[in-house]
Every structure is written in structure tokens, then in C-alpha cells.
Design a protein around this motif. Structure first.
Motif, PDB file in Angstrom:
ATOM      1  N   VAL A  13      24.205  18.270   5.642  1.00  0.00           N
ATOM      2  CA  VAL A  13      23.715  19.333   4.762  1.00  0.00           C
ATOM      3  C   VAL A  13      22.599  20.121   5.444  1.00  0.00           C
ATOM      4  O   VAL A  13      22.543  21.350   5.346  1.00  0.00           O
ATOM      5  N   ALA A  14      21.716  19.423   6.152  1.00  0.00           N
ATOM      6  CA  ALA A  14      20.622  20.104   6.845  1.00  0.00           C
ATOM      7  C   ALA A  14      21.152  21.050   7.909  1.00  0.00           C
ATOM      8  O   ALA A  14      20.663  22.185   8.046  1.00  0.00           O
ATOM      9  N   VAL A  15      22.169  20.620   8.648  1.00  0.00           N
ATOM     10  CA  VAL A  15      22.741  21.482   9.686  1.00  0.00           C
ATOM     11  C   VAL A  15      23.432  22.693   9.060  1.00  0.00           C
ATOM     12  O   VAL A  15      23.264  23.829   9.539  1.00  0.00           O
ATOM     13  N   ARG A  16      24.196  22.493   8.003  1.00  0.00           N
ATOM     14  CA  ARG A  16      24.884  23.617   7.354  1.00  0.00           C
ATOM     15  C   ARG A  16      23.901  24.614   6.757  1.00  0.00           C
ATOM     16  O   ARG A  16      24.065  25.827   6.892  1.00  0.00           O
ATOM     17  N   ARG A  17      22.851  24.093   6.099  1.00  0.00           N
ATOM     18  CA  ARG A  17      21.850  24.984   5.495  1.00  0.00           C
ATOM     19  C   ARG A  17      21.067  25.721   6.571  1.00  0.00           C
ATOM     20  O   ARG A  17      20.762  26.902   6.422  1.00  0.00           O
ATOM     21  N   ALA A  18      20.739  25.042   7.670  1.00  0.00           N
ATOM     22  CA  ALA A  18      19.996  25.692   8.754  1.00  0.00           C
ATOM     23  C   ALA A  18      20.844  26.790   9.401  1.00  0.00           C
ATOM     24  O   ALA A  18      20.325  27.860   9.732  1.00  0.00           O
ATOM     25  N   ALA A  19      22.135  26.530   9.556  1.00  0.00           N
ATOM     26  CA  ALA A  19      23.006  27.555  10.132  1.00  0.00           C
ATOM     27  C   ALA A  19      23.073  28.782   9.225  1.00  0.00           C
ATOM     28  O   ALA A  19      23.004  29.924   9.705  1.00  0.00           O
ATOM     29  N   ARG A  20      23.180  28.566   7.934  1.00  0.00           N
ATOM     30  CA  ARG A  20      23.210  29.708   7.016  1.00  0.00           C
ATOM     31  C   ARG A  20      21.878  30.437   7.005  1.00  0.00           C
ATOM     32  O   ARG A  20      21.827  31.657   6.949  1.00  0.00           O
ATOM     33  N   ALA A  21      20.776  29.683   7.070  1.00  0.00           N
ATOM     34  CA  ALA A  21      19.451  30.304   7.030  1.00  0.00           C
ATOM     35  C   ALA A  21      19.194  31.172   8.264  1.00  0.00           C
ATOM     36  O   ALA A  21      18.518  32.186   8.168  1.00  0.00           O
ATOM     37  N   VAL A  22      19.744  30.771   9.406  1.00  0.00           N
ATOM     38  CA  VAL A  22      19.492  31.527  10.634  1.00  0.00           C
ATOM     39  C   VAL A  22      20.546  32.603  10.865  1.00  0.00           C
ATOM     40  O   VAL A  22      20.218  33.757  11.134  1.00  0.00           O
ATOM     41  N   VAL A  23      21.817  32.235  10.715  1.00  0.00           N
ATOM     42  CA  VAL A  23      22.896  33.174  11.048  1.00  0.00           C
ATOM     43  C   VAL A  23      23.155  34.162   9.913  1.00  0.00           C
ATOM     44  O   VAL A  23      23.270  35.364  10.151  1.00  0.00           O
ATOM     45  N   GLU A  24      23.244  33.666   8.698  1.00  0.00           N
ATOM     46  CA  GLU A  24      23.511  34.528   7.542  1.00  0.00           C
ATOM     47  C   GLU A  24      22.264  34.599   6.666  1.00  0.00           C
ATOM     48  O   GLU A  24      22.299  34.246   5.492  1.00  0.00           O
ATOM     49  N   ASN A  25      21.189  35.085   7.231  1.00  0.00           N
ATOM     50  CA  ASN A  25      19.900  35.065   6.531  1.00  0.00           C
ATOM     51  C   ASN A  25      19.923  35.885   5.254  1.00  0.00           C
ATOM     52  O   ASN A  25      19.255  35.546   4.289  1.00  0.00           O
ATOM     53  N   HIS A  26      20.702  36.938   5.227  1.00  0.00           N
ATOM     54  CA  HIS A  26      20.758  37.773   4.020  1.00  0.00           C
ATOM     55  C   HIS A  26      21.473  37.064   2.873  1.00  0.00           C
ATOM     56  O   HIS A  26      21.338  37.462   1.724  1.00  0.00           O
ATOM     57  N   ARG A  27      22.227  36.004   3.149  1.00  0.00           N
ATOM     58  CA  ARG A  27      22.940  35.254   2.112  1.00  0.00           C
ATOM     59  C   ARG A  27      22.206  33.979   1.698  1.00  0.00           C
ATOM     60  O   ARG A  27      22.663  33.274   0.804  1.00  0.00           O
ATOM     61  N   TYR A  28      21.090  33.656   2.373  1.00  0.00           N
ATOM     62  CA  TYR A  28      20.360  32.425   2.073  1.00  0.00           C
ATOM     63  C   TYR A  28      19.324  32.697   0.986  1.00  0.00           C
ATOM     64  O   TYR A  28      18.562  33.648   1.060  1.00  0.00           O
ATOM     65  N   HIS A  29      19.296  31.844  -0.016  1.00  0.00           N
ATOM     66  CA  HIS A  29      18.306  31.932  -1.083  1.00  0.00           C
ATOM     67  C   HIS A  29      17.439  30.683  -1.035  1.00  0.00           C
ATOM     68  O   HIS A  29      17.950  29.566  -0.935  1.00  0.00           O
TER      69      HIS A  29
END
Length: 103
Positions: free
Chosen positions: A59-75
Motif C-alpha cells: 500500500v505504501a508503494v502504491r500510494r507513493a507512486a500515485r503521490a509522485v507520478v499522479e500528484n493531481h489525483r492524490y488527495h
């Protein structure tokens, strides 16, 4: 018969300087907190505990990837749950104050 209601996707978040770093910290901190809680339990968890720790890592890896790569989609999770946690803490202190004043 099944009735399925599809929710509209949440709108993109506003991107500002420094958001990517804070999003990464937020994305990794919550699974790390859950893992620390699991490791701090005094009861032996066995295979369930090992699977839960592995899940925290995934979960940490998936959330970190979204936070960095798809930053506009991370809440931010801290903003979502921190508001309610702060409200509960304030309510508890209010109850404690009322209990101490009524004695």
C-alpha cells in the motif's frame, strides 16, 4: 436485479509548489504508522501479522507512486481523517473539562 450507482470521480486537486513532497510523506506515513502499530502489539500475530505488514508495504508503494507520478489525483489522507480525529479529541477534552468542573 442489481442496481448500480456510479459515483462521479473526484475532481483533480490543485497542484502547488512543494505538494509532491508533502504528498509523498503523507502517502508513506499512514501505512508506516499502521505497520508500527502492528509491530507494537504485545500479542503474537503469526502469519496474519506478516501478511498485514506485507500489505502495508504494498500500500505504501502504491500510494507513493500515485503521490509522485499522479500528484493531481492524490488527495491527502491526513487532511481527510485528521479533521475528524481533531474533532473527536476536542470533544473528549470538552467532556473532561465539564466532568472536572461538575465535581
Amino acid at each position: 436485479m442489481w442496481v448500480i450507482f456510479a459515483r462521479a470521480p473526484s475532481p483533480d486537486a490543485q497542484v502547488w509548489p512543494g505538494r509532491r513532497v508533502l504528498a509523498f510523506v503523507d502517502a508513506v506515513a499512514w501505512p508506516a504508522a499502521w505497520a508500527a502499530w502492528l509491530l507494537g502489539l504485545s500479542i503474537p500475530l503469526g502469519l496474519v501479522g506478516q501478511c498485514a505488514l506485507a500489505w502495508c508495504g504494498v500500500v505504501a508503494v502504491r500510494r507513493a507512486a500515485r503521490a509522485v507520478v499522479e500528484n493531481h489525483r492524490y488527495h491527502f489522507t491526513t487532511w481527510r481523517w485528521g479533521r475528524w480525529l481533531a474533532l473527536v479529541v476536542l470533544f473528549a477534552y470538552g467532556l473532561k473539562l465539564v466532568a472536572s468542573l461538575s465535581v
